[in-house]
Design an enzyme around this catalytic site. Sequence first.
Site, PDB file in Angstrom:
ATOM      1  N   VAL A  74      78.632  54.472  85.874  1.00 35.82           N
ATOM      2  CA  VAL A  74      77.682  53.556  86.006  1.00 35.82           C
ATOM      3  C   VAL A  74      77.446  52.510  85.026  1.00 35.82           C
ATOM      4  O   VAL A  74      76.810  51.604  84.992  1.00 35.82           O
ATOM      5  CB  VAL A  74      76.292  54.265  86.280  1.00 35.82           C
ATOM      6  CG1 VAL A  74      76.397  54.992  87.487  1.00 35.82           C
ATOM      7  CG2 VAL A  74      75.984  55.099  84.895  1.00 35.82           C
ATOM      8  N   GLY A  75      78.154  52.607  83.955  1.00 40.60           N
ATOM      9  CA  GLY A  75      78.210  51.630  82.735  1.00 40.60           C
ATOM     10  C   GLY A  75      79.512  51.682  81.947  1.00 40.60           C
ATOM     11  O   GLY A  75      80.020  52.826  81.797  1.00 40.60           O
TER      12      GLY A  75
ATOM     13  N   GLY B  27      80.447  50.215  77.666  1.00 33.61           N
ATOM     14  CA  GLY B  27      80.215  49.251  76.760  1.00 33.61           C
ATOM     15  C   GLY B  27      81.283  49.394  75.625  1.00 33.61           C
ATOM     16  O   GLY B  27      82.112  50.112  75.665  1.00 33.61           O
TER      17      GLY B  27
ATOM     18  N   LYS C 143      76.975  60.031  78.497  1.00 29.08           N
ATOM     19  CA  LYS C 143      77.647  58.909  77.791  1.00 29.08           C
ATOM     20  C   LYS C 143      78.815  59.613  76.934  1.00 29.08           C
ATOM     21  O   LYS C 143      78.503  60.333  76.006  1.00 29.08           O
ATOM     22  CB  LYS C 143      76.633  58.221  76.776  1.00 29.08           C
ATOM     23  CG  LYS C 143      77.326  57.264  75.946  1.00 29.08           C
ATOM     24  CD  LYS C 143      76.248  56.397  74.914  1.00 29.08           C
ATOM     25  CE  LYS C 143      75.099  55.783  75.548  1.00 29.08           C
ATOM     26  NZ  LYS C 143      75.590  54.251  76.062  1.00 29.08           N
TER      27      LYS C 143
ATOM     28  N   GLU D 123      54.602  47.620  88.342  1.00 28.70           N
ATOM     29  CA  GLU D 123      55.149  47.738  89.566  1.00 28.70           C
ATOM     30  C   GLU D 123      56.849  47.505  89.442  1.00 28.70           C
ATOM     31  O   GLU D 123      57.495  47.916  90.503  1.00 28.70           O
ATOM     32  CB  GLU D 123      54.638  46.637  90.432  1.00 28.70           C
ATOM     33  CG  GLU D 123      54.965  45.039  90.118  1.00 28.70           C
ATOM     34  CD  GLU D 123      54.354  44.299  90.835  1.00 28.70           C
ATOM     35  OE1 GLU D 123      53.849  44.505  91.971  1.00 28.70           O
ATOM     36  OE2 GLU D 123      54.637  43.043  90.704  1.00 28.70           O
TER      37      GLU D 123
END
Length: 244
Positions: free
Chosen positions: A4-5, A7, A27, A148
């Site tokens: 999902v990521g 870096g 991670k 919200e």
Amino acid sequence: RQQVGRGNVGEVWKAYDLQLRRDVAVKIVHTDLQSDPHFLSNFIQEGQALTSLHHTNIVQVQDVAVSRPSQDNDIAAYIVMDYVEGQTLADYISNTSHKGAFPSLSEIVYLFTSLGVAIDYAHQQGIVHGNIKPSNIILDKQNTKQFEDGEPMLTDFSLLRLVGSAGIVSSPLYMSPEQAKGQEPGNRSDIYSLGIILYELCTGVQPFHDESSVAVMMQHTNALPTPPILINPDLPPALSEVIL
């Protein structure tokens, strides 16, 4: 599981924890033991402190560990934390303030009260974040009672200390003056970075920006930002003063 990521520190995967029986984020940290022989002990020691942080606006770290594959000498250092679904504050700012659609005062107050209290809690536990930026704040879309767009959740606490300064580069745009000078981040550094984000949220721009990272770092140490109220005249003078 699914990635999902990604870096400069490593990769983030969404996985399912069979013991907790829920989704988690893992991670996986890129390691280079030759450059830092103390990495393993430091990683575990610093990581265990993170598991003790329990706050509604901090992504919970469940485990910090190192796996040793038997086939070769490679090791994998990893952090297991709660999986929080939602956009980052960077995404939110990009869709609002950057387009001149500023959040209401009540939304700004709620966001930064939540983040400020979370940072204060961590500081009381002796833990500095050291790399606060909008992409390290997730808006939890499963919790929208007070805000919200999602309850703000800080993640990647103490990543600089976990992986060593060679493994991660702080964003110059949100860096404190002391970090720009090569010093260790402290409590003040986190407050400064929050101030940068608040400035950006209220004006649509960062206080210091340049094509050169070095130039931005020099501005943090030498320059005064344009008062926010001069960029956004609708800003209450008191809030402009707080930001400065």
